[in-house]
Design a protein around this motif. Sequence first.
Motif, PDB file in Angstrom:
ATOM      1  N   CYS A  81       0.749  -1.155   0.070  1.00  0.00           N
ATOM      2  CA  CYS A  81       0.047   0.013  -0.098  1.00  0.00           C
ATOM      3  C   CYS A  81       0.811   1.359  -0.019  1.00  0.00           C
ATOM      4  O   CYS A  81       1.691   1.509   0.997  1.00  0.00           O
ATOM      5  N   LEU A  82       0.964   2.070  -1.194  1.00  0.00           N
ATOM      6  CA  LEU A  82       1.624   3.424  -0.999  1.00  0.00           C
ATOM      7  C   LEU A  82       0.941   4.451  -1.068  1.00  0.00           C
ATOM      8  O   LEU A  82      -0.289   4.510  -1.581  1.00  0.00           O
ATOM      9  N   LEU A  83       1.071   5.137   0.213  1.00  0.00           N
ATOM     10  CA  LEU A  83       0.103   6.247   0.288  1.00  0.00           C
ATOM     11  C   LEU A  83       0.533   7.426  -0.276  1.00  0.00           C
ATOM     12  O   LEU A  83       1.897   7.896  -0.008  1.00  0.00           O
ATOM     13  N   VAL A  84      -0.094   8.341  -0.658  1.00  0.00           N
ATOM     14  CA  VAL A  84       0.380   9.533  -1.466  1.00  0.00           C
ATOM     15  C   VAL A  84      -0.901  10.519  -1.336  1.00  0.00           C
ATOM     16  O   VAL A  84      -1.963  10.388  -1.704  1.00  0.00           O
ATOM     17  N   ASN A  85      -0.646  11.691  -0.542  1.00  0.00           N
ATOM     18  CA  ASN A  85      -1.523  12.692  -0.488  1.00  0.00           C
ATOM     19  C   ASN A  85      -3.057  12.278   0.017  1.00  0.00           C
ATOM     20  O   ASN A  85      -3.727  13.061  -0.674  1.00  0.00           O
ATOM     21  N   GLY A  86      -2.936  11.633   0.819  1.00  0.00           N
ATOM     22  CA  GLY A  86      -4.309  11.036   1.441  1.00  0.00           C
ATOM     23  C   GLY A  86      -5.028  10.023   0.757  1.00  0.00           C
ATOM     24  O   GLY A  86      -5.908   9.476   0.985  1.00  0.00           O
ATOM     25  N   GLY A  87      -4.401   9.628  -0.489  1.00  0.00           N
ATOM     26  CA  GLY A  87      -5.098   8.337  -1.069  1.00  0.00           C
ATOM     27  C   GLY A  87      -3.880   7.305  -1.238  1.00  0.00           C
ATOM     28  O   GLY A  87      -2.968   7.448  -0.380  1.00  0.00           O
ATOM     29  N   CYS A  88      -4.173   6.103  -1.677  1.00  0.00           N
ATOM     30  CA  CYS A  88      -3.102   5.219  -1.919  1.00  0.00           C
ATOM     31  C   CYS A  88      -3.199   4.420  -3.145  1.00  0.00           C
ATOM     32  O   CYS A  88      -4.438   4.187  -3.791  1.00  0.00           O
ATOM     33  N   THR A  89      -2.051   3.829  -3.668  1.00  0.00           N
ATOM     34  CA  THR A  89      -2.257   2.719  -4.682  1.00  0.00           C
ATOM     35  C   THR A  89      -1.869   1.425  -4.241  1.00  0.00           C
ATOM     36  O   THR A  89      -0.781   1.317  -3.439  1.00  0.00           O
ATOM     37  N   ILE A  90      -2.444   0.452  -4.305  1.00  0.00           N
ATOM     38  CA  ILE A  90      -2.332  -0.843  -4.011  1.00  0.00           C
ATOM     39  C   ILE A  90      -1.970  -1.833  -4.789  1.00  0.00           C
ATOM     40  O   ILE A  90      -2.378  -1.867  -6.180  1.00  0.00           O
ATOM     41  N   TYR A  91      -0.795  -2.443  -4.651  1.00  0.00           N
ATOM     42  CA  TYR A  91      -0.257  -3.667  -5.528  1.00  0.00           C
ATOM     43  C   TYR A  91      -0.296  -4.732  -4.885  1.00  0.00           C
ATOM     44  O   TYR A  91      -0.278  -4.985  -3.796  1.00  0.00           O
ATOM     45  N   SER A  92      -1.002  -5.760  -5.619  1.00  0.00           N
ATOM     46  CA  SER A  92      -1.581  -6.827  -4.731  1.00  0.00           C
ATOM     47  C   SER A  92      -1.800  -7.980  -5.789  1.00  0.00           C
ATOM     48  O   SER A  92      -2.151  -7.761  -7.060  1.00  0.00           O
ATOM     49  N   GLY A  93      -1.880  -9.377  -5.211  1.00  0.00           N
ATOM     50  CA  GLY A  93      -1.904 -10.334  -6.232  1.00  0.00           C
ATOM     51  C   GLY A  93      -0.736 -10.832  -6.927  1.00  0.00           C
ATOM     52  O   GLY A  93       0.252 -10.188  -7.373  1.00  0.00           O
ATOM     53  N   PRO A  94      -0.915 -12.134  -7.595  1.00  0.00           N
ATOM     54  CA  PRO A  94       0.072 -12.602  -8.395  1.00  0.00           C
ATOM     55  C   PRO A  94       0.333 -11.975  -9.587  1.00  0.00           C
ATOM     56  O   PRO A  94       1.531 -11.855 -10.277  1.00  0.00           O
ATOM     57  N   ALA A  95      -0.871 -11.345 -10.211  1.00  0.00           N
ATOM     58  CA  ALA A  95      -0.458 -10.548 -11.478  1.00  0.00           C
ATOM     59  C   ALA A  95      -0.252  -9.122 -11.152  1.00  0.00           C
ATOM     60  O   ALA A  95      -0.161  -8.185 -12.044  1.00  0.00           O
ATOM     61  N   HIS A  96       0.371  -8.728  -9.845  1.00  0.00           N
ATOM     62  CA  HIS A  96       0.656  -7.594  -9.527  1.00  0.00           C
ATOM     63  C   HIS A  96      -0.471  -6.421  -9.732  1.00  0.00           C
ATOM     64  O   HIS A  96      -0.213  -5.163 -10.270  1.00  0.00           O
TER      65      HIS A  96
ATOM     66  N   VAL B 190      -3.306  -3.401  -9.654  1.00  0.00           N
ATOM     67  CA  VAL B 190      -3.035  -2.242  -9.247  1.00  0.00           C
ATOM     68  C   VAL B 190      -4.580  -1.487  -8.890  1.00  0.00           C
ATOM     69  O   VAL B 190      -5.256  -1.602  -9.858  1.00  0.00           O
ATOM     70  N   ILE B 191      -4.589  -1.070  -7.450  1.00  0.00           N
ATOM     71  CA  ILE B 191      -5.882  -0.660  -7.298  1.00  0.00           C
ATOM     72  C   ILE B 191      -5.573   0.828  -6.987  1.00  0.00           C
ATOM     73  O   ILE B 191      -4.796   1.065  -5.865  1.00  0.00           O
ATOM     74  N   SER B 192      -6.354   2.077  -7.420  1.00  0.00           N
ATOM     75  CA  SER B 192      -6.096   3.369  -7.117  1.00  0.00           C
ATOM     76  C   SER B 192      -7.200   3.549  -6.046  1.00  0.00           C
ATOM     77  O   SER B 192      -8.112   3.712  -6.337  1.00  0.00           O
ATOM     78  N   VAL B 193      -6.763   4.092  -4.810  1.00  0.00           N
ATOM     79  CA  VAL B 193      -7.780   4.650  -4.029  1.00  0.00           C
ATOM     80  C   VAL B 193      -7.938   6.024  -3.863  1.00  0.00           C
ATOM     81  O   VAL B 193      -6.989   6.594  -3.581  1.00  0.00           O
ATOM     82  N   PRO B 194      -9.033   6.813  -4.094  1.00  0.00           N
ATOM     83  CA  PRO B 194      -8.960   8.061  -4.455  1.00  0.00           C
ATOM     84  C   PRO B 194      -8.783   8.947  -2.923  1.00  0.00           C
ATOM     85  O   PRO B 194      -8.803   8.445  -1.737  1.00  0.00           O
ATOM     86  N   THR B 195      -8.204  10.108  -3.059  1.00  0.00           N
ATOM     87  CA  THR B 195      -8.359  10.943  -2.056  1.00  0.00           C
ATOM     88  C   THR B 195      -9.576  11.638  -1.338  1.00  0.00           C
ATOM     89  O   THR B 195     -10.162  12.097  -2.278  1.00  0.00           O
TER      90      THR B 195
ATOM     91  N   GLY C 225     -11.177  -3.820  -2.591  1.00  0.00           N
ATOM     92  CA  GLY C 225     -11.505  -2.201  -2.721  1.00  0.00           C
ATOM     93  C   GLY C 225     -12.143  -1.602  -1.467  1.00  0.00           C
ATOM     94  O   GLY C 225     -11.786  -0.456  -1.190  1.00  0.00           O
ATOM     95  N   GLN C 226     -13.170  -2.298  -0.944  1.00  0.00           N
ATOM     96  CA  GLN C 226     -14.008  -1.572   0.289  1.00  0.00           C
ATOM     97  C   GLN C 226     -12.888  -1.749   1.444  1.00  0.00           C
ATOM     98  O   GLN C 226     -13.067  -0.657   1.993  1.00  0.00           O
ATOM     99  N   VAL C 227     -12.269  -2.707   1.432  1.00  0.00           N
ATOM    100  CA  VAL C 227     -11.349  -2.607   2.464  1.00  0.00           C
ATOM    101  C   VAL C 227     -10.278  -1.463   2.525  1.00  0.00           C
ATOM    102  O   VAL C 227     -10.149  -0.746   3.412  1.00  0.00           O
ATOM    103  N   ALA C 228      -9.801  -1.272   1.339  1.00  0.00           N
ATOM    104  CA  ALA C 228      -8.785  -0.143   0.973  1.00  0.00           C
ATOM    105  C   ALA C 228      -9.359   0.998   1.241  1.00  0.00           C
ATOM    106  O   ALA C 228      -8.837   2.148   1.936  1.00  0.00           O
ATOM    107  N   LEU C 229     -10.735   1.229   0.914  1.00  0.00           N
ATOM    108  CA  LEU C 229     -11.107   2.510   0.988  1.00  0.00           C
ATOM    109  C   LEU C 229     -11.619   2.849   2.424  1.00  0.00           C
ATOM    110  O   LEU C 229     -11.459   4.066   2.764  1.00  0.00           O
TER     111      LEU C 229
END
Length: 513
Positions: free
Chosen positions: A413-428, A430-435, A467-471
């Motif tokens: 989980c990379l946190l940037v300016n109140g949001g985050c970018t999630i790298y996950s799973g065998p296929a890597h 990417v989920i973008s969680v908005p700020t 995505g709900q967990v991340a949000l």
Amino acid sequence: MINRSDKQTADVLLLASVLEKLRTHDGLTVARLHANRTGIAAPLMELAATRRFATVHELDVASAAFDLVANCVREDLHGTQQIVADAILALGLHTDTHAHAGLDDRITRSLYSTSLGRRRETLLNHWHRLHEALGHQPPEAPSDRALRGTTEPVVLRELANQLIRRDIYSVGSKTVVMLDAVPAPDVTPAGRVIVVGGAVMDATFRTKTLPAPETSSEAYSFDLSPGGKGLNQAVAAARLGFHTSLVAAITDDRFGEDILQHLRDEGVDTSLVKRIRGRRTPFTGVFEKELGDSIAVNWRNQNEVFLAGEDIDERSEQIAGCDALLLTFEVPRETMQQTLAVAHRDPADRPLAIVTPGQPYEDERISRDTFGRIDYLVAHPWELGSFASQGHGPFDPDPVARNLLAFGVETLCLLVNGGCTIYSGPAHDVISVPTIPSIYKESSASRDAFCAALAAKLLDNDRKFSGQVALWAAAAMSCATADFPLSNSMPDRQRIDALLARSPFTVNGSGLV
């Protein structure tokens, strides 16, 4: 169209008028606020900042209004303005300070008397001593007429201005639902969380500008309070309803005692804390600007105050048996690796492992096995620099993030300016969680709120990430950021749910829109 600045000015004048009425007789008290909830005190009680304070601190609205005013006087007024507001409103903020400064108890009692006239008389008669007790250079004392006609109105208007400022400039304050509007859950969340990390004292200087080299500047506020990523994550997890224990090294000096008391007050179990005798508590010096920008200097005293591998072994049963392990790089690298190894002694029945790499280890490599024991790595992009190959090209966090997953980290989980970018799973994937925006800057405490909320939501959902967990975790981070002016900004579940209920974002499959 009404100009916003005109409306703000009108709100300040209205609130200043309310404070002028509440200064009479016995001053501003919880009982008086409660009795006048729908009368003269209504504008103060109806502030969104008051509602937010009530929700965050689980107070009734009258107590929240009193504490909010006291907090504003303590944090936002300075020197003469703070002394005058404290006395005129009979808040009693400086009773202990007056006693330590040697002021006669009769003076303090008169200063906070139930008679406004007596409070004024005491303030003027002891003007210089009251300033000196708080370490301020006293200006010339006003006359009684000037105090009533000029000084008090100016002070109360500035206090009103600061209250309105808190009402406006905390995005999320309007999303707070009063405690009686949302039914509390019937069942306390099950599960045990153990946090392994640091516990220090934070010395925070709040300033409008940082001084240039070889110069100095005045801070407008100072605070000495318990801190550290481990401590903050433990407090955040306890706020979310889990049985939480902190594993940290704490000294037996007066600051160490303050840290322990703070943890107990927040409902954190301290039975696993390591006590170190005859050493000094580590400190972090923080220079914080008005909207949250900050710089910090750490003095870890790491040669004397630290967790060793044997300390982890002594607590191995509790660590291996908890539901979620939150671990920070505040402990030595060998201790961090030992903690994850202990947690994985039974791979079929082990705690969820969430790791925070701050501050990154310098010139110390982490074993490949350790990466494979991390379920969630929660980092800021710059912290990935220590994991990157040492080349001459520009640093790009994306390939480093994908390499960490290849090394065995389950989710990053990379946190940037109140949001985050999630790298996950065998296929890597990417989920973008908005700020969810805030006027304030994201602080280190915001990440601590994210980590605790991530653990909570994963445990609520049988460890299934979505995505709900991340949000939900990102919303916890946004709450902590929006509540930056409060002394403890860690949100509870109701605060997070209230913010999300009014958020424009929805979850669509594994992504967010």
